[in-house]
Design a protein around this motif. Sequence first.
Motif, PDB file in Angstrom:
ATOM      1  N   GLY A  79       0.535  -1.386  -0.211  1.00  0.00           N
ATOM      2  CA  GLY A  79       0.293   0.623   0.041  1.00  0.00           C
ATOM      3  C   GLY A  79       0.640   0.956   0.341  1.00  0.00           C
ATOM      4  O   GLY A  79       0.524   2.269  -0.553  1.00  0.00           O
ATOM      5  N   ARG A  80       1.670   0.990   1.079  1.00  0.00           N
ATOM      6  CA  ARG A  80       2.761   2.542   1.027  1.00  0.00           C
ATOM      7  C   ARG A  80       3.883   2.502  -0.265  1.00  0.00           C
ATOM      8  O   ARG A  80       3.910   3.790  -0.543  1.00  0.00           O
ATOM      9  CB  ARG A  80       4.105   2.089   2.302  1.00  0.00           C
ATOM     10  CG  ARG A  80       5.203   3.607   2.140  1.00  0.00           C
ATOM     11  CD  ARG A  80       6.125   2.850   2.637  1.00  0.00           C
ATOM     12  NE  ARG A  80       5.402   2.978   4.322  1.00  0.00           N
ATOM     13  CZ  ARG A  80       5.387   2.538   5.346  1.00  0.00           C
ATOM     14  NH1 ARG A  80       5.849   0.903   5.260  1.00  0.00           N
ATOM     15  NH2 ARG A  80       4.708   2.281   6.696  1.00  0.00           N
ATOM     16  N   ALA A  81       4.025   1.784  -0.921  1.00  0.00           N
ATOM     17  CA  ALA A  81       4.393   2.176  -2.525  1.00  0.00           C
ATOM     18  C   ALA A  81       3.518   2.127  -3.706  1.00  0.00           C
ATOM     19  O   ALA A  81       3.663   2.179  -4.742  1.00  0.00           O
ATOM     20  CB  ALA A  81       4.871   0.771  -3.188  1.00  0.00           C
ATOM     21  N   ALA A  82       1.648   1.682  -3.088  1.00  0.00           N
ATOM     22  CA  ALA A  82       0.859   1.656  -4.437  1.00  0.00           C
ATOM     23  C   ALA A  82       1.213   1.335  -5.189  1.00  0.00           C
ATOM     24  O   ALA A  82       0.829   0.734  -6.673  1.00  0.00           O
ATOM     25  CB  ALA A  82       1.008   3.200  -5.118  1.00  0.00           C
ATOM     26  N   LEU A 204      -3.893   0.806   5.460  1.00  0.00           N
ATOM     27  CA  LEU A 204      -2.438   1.573   6.296  1.00  0.00           C
ATOM     28  C   LEU A 204      -1.379   2.544   5.916  1.00  0.00           C
ATOM     29  O   LEU A 204      -0.978   3.383   5.841  1.00  0.00           O
ATOM     30  CB  LEU A 204      -2.447   0.929   7.232  1.00  0.00           C
ATOM     31  CG  LEU A 204      -1.443   1.025   9.146  1.00  0.00           C
ATOM     32  CD1 LEU A 204      -1.684   2.203   9.328  1.00  0.00           C
ATOM     33  CD2 LEU A 204      -1.097   0.151   9.811  1.00  0.00           C
ATOM     34  N   GLY A 205      -0.566   1.444   4.421  1.00  0.00           N
ATOM     35  CA  GLY A 205       0.519   2.134   3.802  1.00  0.00           C
ATOM     36  C   GLY A 205       0.017   2.944   3.155  1.00  0.00           C
ATOM     37  O   GLY A 205       0.736   3.737   2.414  1.00  0.00           O
ATOM     38  N   VAL A 206      -1.382   2.773   2.935  1.00  0.00           N
ATOM     39  CA  VAL A 206      -1.285   3.989   1.475  1.00  0.00           C
ATOM     40  C   VAL A 206      -2.095   5.237   2.563  1.00  0.00           C
ATOM     41  O   VAL A 206      -0.893   6.698   1.928  1.00  0.00           O
ATOM     42  CB  VAL A 206      -3.024   3.576   0.637  1.00  0.00           C
ATOM     43  CG1 VAL A 206      -3.802   5.317   0.722  1.00  0.00           C
ATOM     44  CG2 VAL A 206      -3.195   2.806   0.006  1.00  0.00           C
ATOM     45  N   GLY A 207      -2.314   4.898   3.580  1.00  0.00           N
ATOM     46  CA  GLY A 207      -2.317   6.577   4.171  1.00  0.00           C
ATOM     47  C   GLY A 207      -1.161   7.044   4.709  1.00  0.00           C
ATOM     48  O   GLY A 207      -1.280   8.556   4.815  1.00  0.00           O
ATOM     49  N   GLU A 208      -0.375   6.348   4.976  1.00  0.00           N
ATOM     50  CA  GLU A 208       1.278   6.683   5.492  1.00  0.00           C
ATOM     51  C   GLU A 208       1.857   6.939   4.570  1.00  0.00           C
ATOM     52  O   GLU A 208       3.153   8.503   4.937  1.00  0.00           O
ATOM     53  CB  GLU A 208       1.655   5.263   6.380  1.00  0.00           C
ATOM     54  CG  GLU A 208       1.691   4.834   7.233  1.00  0.00           C
ATOM     55  CD  GLU A 208       2.379   3.255   7.879  1.00  0.00           C
ATOM     56  OE1 GLU A 208       2.737   2.693   6.997  1.00  0.00           O
ATOM     57  OE2 GLU A 208       1.829   3.163   9.038  1.00  0.00           O
ATOM     58  N   ALA A 209       1.742   6.457   2.953  1.00  0.00           N
ATOM     59  CA  ALA A 209       2.264   7.283   1.868  1.00  0.00           C
ATOM     60  C   ALA A 209       1.794   9.084   2.134  1.00  0.00           C
ATOM     61  O   ALA A 209       2.545   9.308   1.792  1.00  0.00           O
ATOM     62  CB  ALA A 209       2.191   6.116   1.469  1.00  0.00           C
TER      63      ALA A 209
END
Length: 324
Positions: A79-82, A204-209
């Motif tokens: 998610g952080r990297a999309a 969670l990863g998308v939000g953090e990014a």
Amino acid sequence: MRFLPTDEQSDFARTLRALLGAADVPAVVRSWSAGTYGPGRALWSRLADTGLLALAAPQEYEGLGPLPVELALGFVELGRAAVPGPLVETAAAVALLSDLGDDALAKRFVPGLVSGGAVATLVLPGGGPYAVDAVAADHVFAVSPGGELRLAAGPGAELASLDPARRLSLPSPGGELLASGPQVTAAAATALRWARLLTAAQCLGVGEALLARTVEYAKQRTQFGVAIGSFQAVKHRLADTLIGLEFARPLVWAAALGLDPREIAAAKVRAGEAAHRAAMTALQVHGAVGYTDELDLSLWLRKARPLRDAWGTPSTCRAEILPG
């Protein structure tokens, strides 16, 4: 109870982050959105080489697990990297096939899925009527409300999607009947829990990014001769976004530890809404430039709302947390 990852788990997450950081994922996402799947499949193969998808399968089907905590950590990084593609759906399909109790059926599909040689998508009762990225998938699995598991003939009519890297379609009717009966219904419930958990981790990863990119922009963008990050209104909005993500994190880990349906639903609600709030904050702080397709930020902005609603909308998940 420990809600912090172990050193080994943290090392695995760092390995994934380094791999994705070197992969030019925004270019991969744009290719995937345009219907060119080669770069995405190549990245998929490299991710599989780390053992990521094998974490969803037991050892008898060439897996390493099931290890939901490690898998959730990995999906935070995705998610952080999309990262595009039906990764959640493939992992959920592995969980379903592994839980059916049909050894021959599991051995037919699961080894190829965990090795990265094949990509799957999945349609479940309660997960929405559409298949995600069925055009790019090798296998389209569909479970009917009556408890039939079929290998669909392929994608049907395409549906509108807010995220162009998350293409939706209705599965073609019919197809090979793989299994039927109460064991399919039970395995589908297991797969739905995994899909919700991993989607929550992606949120969670998308939000953090989104938060990280917005903080960086707020430090650089100036108005009246000072960085906009020094304004109280901006500080408060960013702080509220951070608090939302930090409150979601332990719920995701608790859900991964126990796999309790209500805990997973709670994690999905909190993480999905935290990601959506991060997207709204990012859009407000970036202003008009945040709407442009050319800015990489748009790749995360377009994920937040669809992931919040995927595999159970907030209202659906709340109804499972507090039934009746």
